[in-house]
Every structure is written in structure tokens, then in C-alpha cells.
Design a protein around this motif. Structure first.
Motif, PDB file in Angstrom:
ATOM      1  N   ASP A  59       0.856  -1.186   0.000  1.00 46.52           N
ATOM      2  CA  ASP A  59       0.000   0.000   0.000  1.00 46.52           C
ATOM      3  C   ASP A  59       0.888   1.230   0.000  1.00 46.52           C
ATOM      4  OD1 ASP A  59      -1.900   1.959   0.293  1.00 46.52           O
ATOM      5  OD2 ASP A  59      -2.348   1.517   2.399  1.00 46.52           O
ATOM      6  N   PRO A  61       2.720   4.078  -3.404  1.00 47.21           N
ATOM      7  CA  PRO A  61       3.049   4.198  -4.840  1.00 47.21           C
ATOM      8  C   PRO A  61       4.431   3.638  -5.132  1.00 47.21           C
ATOM      9  CG  PRO A  61       3.179   6.337  -3.767  1.00 47.21           C
ATOM     10  CD  PRO A  61       2.598   5.393  -2.757  1.00 47.21           C
ATOM     11  N   LEU A  62       4.495   2.673  -6.030  1.00 48.07           N
ATOM     12  CA  LEU A  62       5.756   2.000  -6.332  1.00 48.07           C
ATOM     13  C   LEU A  62       6.461   2.583  -7.549  1.00 48.07           C
ATOM     14  CD1 LEU A  62       4.700  -1.724  -5.755  1.00 48.07           C
ATOM     15  CD2 LEU A  62       5.517  -0.020  -4.097  1.00 48.07           C
ATOM     16  N   SER A 101       8.816   4.440  -0.939  1.00 46.61           N
ATOM     17  CA  SER A 101       8.166   3.285  -1.550  1.00 46.61           C
ATOM     18  C   SER A 101       8.742   2.967  -2.920  1.00 46.61           C
ATOM     19  CB  SER A 101       6.662   3.533  -1.659  1.00 46.61           C
ATOM     20  OG  SER A 101       6.389   4.759  -2.321  1.00 46.61           O
ATOM     21  N   ALA A 105      10.617  -0.493  -3.974  1.00 43.36           N
ATOM     22  CA  ALA A 105      10.287  -1.290  -5.160  1.00 43.36           C
ATOM     23  C   ALA A 105      11.520  -1.569  -5.999  1.00 43.36           C
ATOM     24  CB  ALA A 105       9.226  -0.566  -5.984  1.00 43.36           C
ATOM     25  N   HIS A 115       7.012  -6.370 -11.022  1.00 45.49           N
ATOM     26  CA  HIS A 115       5.702  -5.742 -10.961  1.00 45.49           C
ATOM     27  C   HIS A 115       4.670  -6.595 -11.678  1.00 45.49           C
ATOM     28  CE1 HIS A 115       6.878  -1.897  -9.182  1.00 45.49           C
ATOM     29  NE2 HIS A 115       7.914  -1.877 -10.000  1.00 45.49           N
ATOM     30  N   GLU A 124       1.304  -2.826  -6.460  1.00 44.52           N
ATOM     31  CA  GLU A 124       0.789  -1.700  -5.694  1.00 44.52           C
ATOM     32  C   GLU A 124      -0.701  -1.894  -5.504  1.00 44.52           C
ATOM     33  OE1 GLU A 124      -0.072   3.086  -6.139  1.00 44.52           O
ATOM     34  OE2 GLU A 124       1.721   2.264  -7.106  1.00 44.52           O
ATOM     35  N   TYR A 126      -4.350  -0.658  -3.111  1.00 46.09           N
ATOM     36  CA  TYR A 126      -4.953   0.443  -2.365  1.00 46.09           C
ATOM     37  C   TYR A 126      -6.133  -0.144  -1.598  1.00 46.09           C
ATOM     38  CZ  TYR A 126      -6.741   5.117  -1.320  1.00 46.09           C
ATOM     39  OH  TYR A 126      -7.176   6.253  -0.675  1.00 46.09           O
ATOM     40  N   VAL A 231      -2.225   0.631 -10.181  1.00 39.87           N
ATOM     41  CA  VAL A 231      -2.829   0.161  -8.933  1.00 39.87           C
ATOM     42  C   VAL A 231      -3.664  -1.061  -9.266  1.00 39.87           C
ATOM     43  CG1 VAL A 231      -4.262   0.706  -6.932  1.00 39.87           C
ATOM     44  CG2 VAL A 231      -2.967   2.533  -8.045  1.00 39.87           C
TER      45      VAL A 231
END
Length: 241
Positions: A59, A61-62, A101, A105, A115, A124, A126, A231
Motif C-alpha cells: 500500500d 506508490p511504487l 516506496s 520497489a 511488478h 501496488e 490500495y 494500482v
């Protein structure tokens, strides 16, 4: 398969982050442990790597490449979830020129995490829109704002929702002593900093469950892309457009 959920603070060296680790066997997710701590990005990544985790939902932003404004994925997510009061705040390089963050990553990538990958994945997530979808809520749960009493009542509602996952298609198995953090009496008696600590722990459990949904092939919204930021949100309600 050992997976994790990471509720990462913007400045983890100054504020608590929470890591929940579980073992996914088929469609059964057994929670192994949760840890809430304040420590450096490097220390958190070392913990993740040393825990033999193969997939993680984070949780935070990557990927941030835009100088200002909001990422495309944030704009797309907000279009779908604004009505449920579950949109997200903007991320950009002006606000966050060296986001912890993003550094996390990149370090995880060097350890083989990819990813939205298949093996050693990171994604990522939320939690707010994910919980709207997962629990069928009309609006996000307001458990992070208001008076202490209101926040604790929100935690009770979230804890009950998490416990309901024990009988979900992807079943959550959580036992003592960790089970205590989901009990109404325990939450009601929290005081001071322990209220926020328990909030972080609950958030990490939600992130862990999101990782399990990803690994088990749950339908999802994928807002954005791995070049400009994305996301991943599980999709249970197909009425949204």
C-alpha cells in the motif's frame, strides 16, 4: 507459497509500517505473523527478503514518473471509485521527489521481484477501493478519521469484515495471539499510540489478503501500467464502469 502485505509509511524511518506474512496453500491463506515497526527502507526490504516471501502487495506508490499532478492510474481509479469515497490522493515527483516506496520497489526488483509478475511478484494495492469491492460496501469505511472512539469503532467494523473472510472462497486462517487484534473487546480497550498501531496491523492484513487474491487469479481492475504507475484492485462488482 509465502506471501506478504505491506502497509508502508511515507517515511518509514520516522513512522510505523506494518508487514503481514502468510502462507498460501491452494485457496487457504494462513497468517504466520504481523510486525509493526519504525525502521529504514533498507531494513524493511531485508526483512522481506529474509522471510522467503515470494509475492507482496504494498500500500504505497511504487512507480512515480510524473513531475506534477496525479498519475494516470490515480485518475482512472478515481473515476471508478470516487462515488464510493474511495479515491486516492495524487503522487508526483514534486510532492515526493525521493519516495521511500519507490526506492523499496527498486530494491525488491534487484532481488527478483517483478511488478505484476507470476513468480516473486510485487504489486501496488490500495485498500480502500479493494475493501469496497471485497466486502460489497457502498462507501469506504472511515476508520482512520474522527475521534478516538470513532476510529476504534471503525476498527471493530473492519475487524469483523476481516473475520468474515474465514469462510470466503479464499479462506483466511488466523489464530492466537494475532487473533486478539481483531476482537471487539481488545480494540475497545486500546489507548494512545496502540490505536494507530492496531490500525496499521489491520491494514497489513488487508494487503496480505489482496496478495492472496492476486495469486489465486481474482478478477481485477488494473489501473495504469508498469511504465507510468499502476494500482491493482480486486473486482467483485461488475456494475461499475
Amino acid at each position: 507459497m509465502r506471501i506478504a502485505g505491506f502497509d508502508m509509511a511515507w517515511r518509514p524511518e520516522n513512522n510505523n509500517s506494518a508487514l503481514a506474512v502468510g502462507e498460501l496453500v491452494g485457496t487457504e491463506l494462513n497468517v504466520l505473523f504481523c510486525r509493526v515497526a519504525t525502521q529504514s527502507v533498507e531494513a524493511w526490504v531485508a526483512d522481506i527478503v529474509s522471510s522467503a516471501i515470494e509475492g507482496i502487495a504494498i500500500d504505497a506508490p511504487l512507480i512515480i514518473n510524473n513531475q506534477e499532478g496525479q498519475r494516470g492510474c490515480e485518475a482512472q481509479l478515481n473515476q471508478v471509485f470516487r462515488g464510493a469515497n474511495a479515491g486516492c490522493h495524487p503522487s508526483n515527483l514534486t510532492l515526493y521527489p525521493n519516495a521511500a516506496s519507490v526506492r523499496a520497489a527498486e530494491m525488491l526488483r534487484l532481488h527478483g521481484f517483478e511488478h505484476l509478475g507470476k513468480k516473486h511478484f510485487m504489486l501496488e494495492c490500495y485498500p480502500h477501493p479493494s475493501m469496497v469491492e471485497l466486502f460489497g460496501w457502498r462507501e469506504r469505511l472511515l476508520y482512520k478519521r474522527g475521534s478516538v472512539a470513532e476510529r476504534k469503532q471503525g476498527q471493530v467494523q473492519l475487524a469483523q469484515a476481516i473475520l468474515s473472510l474465514q469462510t470466503a472462497d479464499v479462506s483466511l486462517v488466523i489464530e492466537d495471539p494475532l487473533l486478539e487484534c481483531l476482537q471487539t473487546d481488545y480494540i475497545s480497550n486500546l489507548r494512545g499510540a496502540a490505536v494507530k498501531t492496531n490500525e496499521d496491523l489491520l491494514d497489513s492484513l488487508v494487503c496480505l489478503y489482496i496478495a492472496a487474491l492476486y495469486q489465486t487469479g481474482q478478477a481485477a481492475y488494473v489501473f495504469g501500467d508498469v511504465e507510468s504507475g499502476y494500482v491493482w484492485v480486486p473486482r467483485f462488482n461488475n456494475s461499475k464502469s
